[in-house]
Write an enzyme that holds these catalytic residues in place. Sequence first.
Site, PDB file in Angstrom:
ATOM      1  N   LYS A  80      15.806  -0.713  19.185  1.00  0.00           N
ATOM      2  CA  LYS A  80      14.364  -0.753  18.943  1.00  0.00           C
ATOM      3  C   LYS A  80      13.676  -0.808  20.298  1.00  0.00           C
ATOM      4  O   LYS A  80      14.216  -1.380  21.248  1.00  0.00           O
ATOM      5  CB  LYS A  80      13.995  -2.004  18.137  1.00  0.00           C
ATOM      6  N   ASP A 117       7.167   3.966  14.836  1.00  0.00           N
ATOM      7  CA  ASP A 117       7.065   2.645  14.213  1.00  0.00           C
ATOM      8  C   ASP A 117       5.578   2.276  14.236  1.00  0.00           C
ATOM      9  O   ASP A 117       4.724   3.156  14.367  1.00  0.00           O
ATOM     10  CB  ASP A 117       7.932   1.634  15.002  1.00  0.00           C
ATOM     11  N   GLY A 184      -0.669   3.541   0.819  1.00  0.00           N
ATOM     12  CA  GLY A 184      -0.603   4.267   2.079  1.00  0.00           C
ATOM     13  C   GLY A 184       0.395   5.403   2.062  1.00  0.00           C
ATOM     14  O   GLY A 184       0.662   6.002   1.009  1.00  0.00           O
ATOM     15  N   VAL A 186       3.590   5.549   2.189  1.00  0.00           N
ATOM     16  CA  VAL A 186       4.745   5.409   1.287  1.00  0.00           C
ATOM     17  C   VAL A 186       4.272   5.126  -0.142  1.00  0.00           C
ATOM     18  O   VAL A 186       4.748   5.755  -1.102  1.00  0.00           O
ATOM     19  CB  VAL A 186       5.688   4.265   1.764  1.00  0.00           C
TER      20      VAL A 186
HETATM   21  P1  NAD Z   1       0.409   2.651   5.741  1.00  0.00           P
HETATM   22  O1  NAD Z   1      -0.292   1.973   6.866  1.00  0.00           O
HETATM   23  O2  NAD Z   1       0.325   4.122   5.593  1.00  0.00           O
HETATM   24  O3  NAD Z   1      -0.088   2.018   4.354  1.00  0.00           O
HETATM   25  C1  NAD Z   1      -0.200   0.651   4.126  1.00  0.00           C
HETATM   26  C2  NAD Z   1      -1.307   0.455   3.099  1.00  0.00           C
HETATM   27  O4  NAD Z   1      -1.310  -0.918   2.720  1.00  0.00           O
HETATM   28  C3  NAD Z   1      -2.710   0.771   3.618  1.00  0.00           C
HETATM   29  O5  NAD Z   1      -3.376   1.576   2.670  1.00  0.00           O
HETATM   30  C4  NAD Z   1      -3.373  -0.620   3.757  1.00  0.00           C
HETATM   31  O6  NAD Z   1      -4.765  -0.580   3.516  1.00  0.00           O
HETATM   32  C5  NAD Z   1      -2.645  -1.390   2.680  1.00  0.00           C
HETATM   33  N1  NAD Z   1      -2.612  -2.834   2.858  1.00  0.00           N
HETATM   34  C6  NAD Z   1      -2.515  -3.546   4.008  1.00  0.00           C
HETATM   35  N2  NAD Z   1      -2.468  -4.852   3.732  1.00  0.00           N
HETATM   36  C7  NAD Z   1      -2.528  -4.981   2.385  1.00  0.00           C
HETATM   37  C8  NAD Z   1      -2.504  -6.081   1.484  1.00  0.00           C
HETATM   38  N3  NAD Z   1      -2.406  -7.333   1.934  1.00  0.00           N
HETATM   39  N4  NAD Z   1      -2.573  -5.833   0.156  1.00  0.00           N
HETATM   40  C9  NAD Z   1      -2.650  -4.572  -0.308  1.00  0.00           C
HETATM   41  N5  NAD Z   1      -2.682  -3.490   0.504  1.00  0.00           N
HETATM   42  C10 NAD Z   1      -2.621  -3.688   1.828  1.00  0.00           C
HETATM   43  O7  NAD Z   1       1.933   2.149   5.854  1.00  0.00           O
HETATM   44  P2  NAD Z   1       3.224   2.867   5.255  1.00  0.00           P
HETATM   45  O8  NAD Z   1       3.776   3.815   6.250  1.00  0.00           O
HETATM   46  O9  NAD Z   1       2.925   3.343   3.868  1.00  0.00           O
HETATM   47  O10 NAD Z   1       4.243   1.649   5.212  1.00  0.00           O
HETATM   48  C11 NAD Z   1       4.128   0.622   4.244  1.00  0.00           C
HETATM   49  C12 NAD Z   1       5.192  -0.444   4.484  1.00  0.00           C
HETATM   50  O11 NAD Z   1       6.494   0.158   4.414  1.00  0.00           O
HETATM   51  C13 NAD Z   1       5.128  -1.110   5.861  1.00  0.00           C
HETATM   52  O12 NAD Z   1       5.571  -2.459   5.730  1.00  0.00           O
HETATM   53  C14 NAD Z   1       6.138  -0.342   6.674  1.00  0.00           C
HETATM   54  O13 NAD Z   1       6.659  -1.115   7.740  1.00  0.00           O
HETATM   55  C15 NAD Z   1       7.200  -0.081   5.630  1.00  0.00           C
HETATM   56  N6  NAD Z   1       8.036   1.079   5.924  1.00  0.00           N
HETATM   57  C16 NAD Z   1       7.479   2.301   6.096  1.00  0.00           C
HETATM   58  C17 NAD Z   1       8.287   3.399   6.344  1.00  0.00           C
HETATM   59  C18 NAD Z   1       7.701   4.767   6.535  1.00  0.00           C
HETATM   60  O14 NAD Z   1       8.491   5.725   6.568  1.00  0.00           O
HETATM   61  N7  NAD Z   1       6.400   4.931   6.636  1.00  0.00           N
HETATM   62  C19 NAD Z   1       9.678   3.251   6.404  1.00  0.00           C
HETATM   63  C20 NAD Z   1      10.230   1.979   6.209  1.00  0.00           C
HETATM   64  C21 NAD Z   1       9.391   0.901   5.964  1.00  0.00           C
END
Ligand code: NAD
Length: 349
Positions: A80, A117, A184, A186
């Site tokens: 990382k 990340d 978001g 995912v």
């Molecule tokens: P993103 O930033 O695209 O979406 C996150 C969404 O969650 C946003 O719409 C935000 O407004 C909302 N949010 C934030 N706090 C909140 C809360 N307390 N209650 C409800 N909604 C809330 O992020 P993402 O890429 O979709 O990732 C989501 C999670 O999955 C993160 O924890 C990330 O670390 C994890 N993750 C993502 C990936 C990836 O490929 N993108 C891979 C592994 C893990």
Amino acid sequence: MTFEEVLDSWDGETAVIHRDRKSGAWIFICVHSTLLGPAGGGTRMKVYGAPAEGLQDAMRLSAAMTRKLAVAGVPLGGGKAVIAVEEIPSGEQRRALFLRYGNLVASLGGTYRTSSDMNTGEADMDVIGERTEYVFGRSVGAGGAGSPAPPTATGVFHGIRASLSHVFGSDDLEGRTVVVQGAGSVGSPLAGHLAGAGATVLVADIDPARAQLVAARVGGAAVPADEVLEAECDVYAPCAVGGILSVETVPRLRCRIIAGSANNQLADPEAAELLRERGILYAPDYVINAGGAIALVGLEQLGWSKSESDIALAGIGETLRGIYERADSHGISTAAAADALAEARLHAR
Ligand code: NAD
């Protein structure tokens, strides 16, 4: 805390500490383990209170990557990187920083391979890719496989099915209610997969307009972000923030399964045992959210076709089934069973 203290507390292989004098940023690249292959893991850009906190974050996250990639079954060890900035840069300054960072990654000769990340994305990976081949997740236009979010959502979907199967004896989503927390990158495609398979999908986001939009698109309903924990449902899919499962929150849950993409869902290690006692099946976060890593490594490094990648994503469901069986037969939490699987894979080498 000093760098010396932080370094002493870590069991990883190599930490690179680099001061980017032009921007004032500190760059930390942590190679936790190369037992299963070169170290893979994303680059996080963040403002920290002190540089040592950034180093500590990189160390902790790199150890988690070792477990994650071991369980995912890809030939990579854990790493990382953290770019600890004074403020998040944009424009030319950002590009120049990522070019210099690309040189640093290149200098490691492939021991560490990066991806995106927190606060970094496809465009930054494209810039790094101008300096080194050791980068995953460049845009499709630049020769990469693009965003990891869609395959992450697919992996979570397979994980939800495997979890349903374990709890209810059927992986059918028809008649099941799933709460997706976070609409978001995912959560949004995940909501689409779930609705497409017949589930009733409830969507929550701190941005209510975003929740409404995704709910409307998939024919579901939006729920207030502060009502998610107590929402009665079959599956709670956390796809927003970590730290949501604690000794305080677990007693409030009214779901049978927790299965979502958010990283570091367990705020306290005891929460995993508490979930087991309450009969709530927890899909360990680093197992169910590995789809992006699996697809990117497969497509970009291992030369997989799209269909080979799809088969590997379905494998997340199989891995979870094995973890659930191990947890049941040993009387341990699913989190402990996942850690045991990671250890077994690492020590088989
Ligand atoms: P993103 O930033 O695209 O979406 C996150 C969404 O969650 C946003 O719409 C935000 O407004 C909302 N949010 C934030 N706090 C909140 C809360 N307390 N209650 C409800 N909604 C809330 O992020 P993402 O890429 O979709 O990732 C989501 C999670 O999955 C993160 O924890 C990330 O670390 C994890 N993750 C993502 C990936 C990836 O490929 N993108 C891979 C592994 C893990």
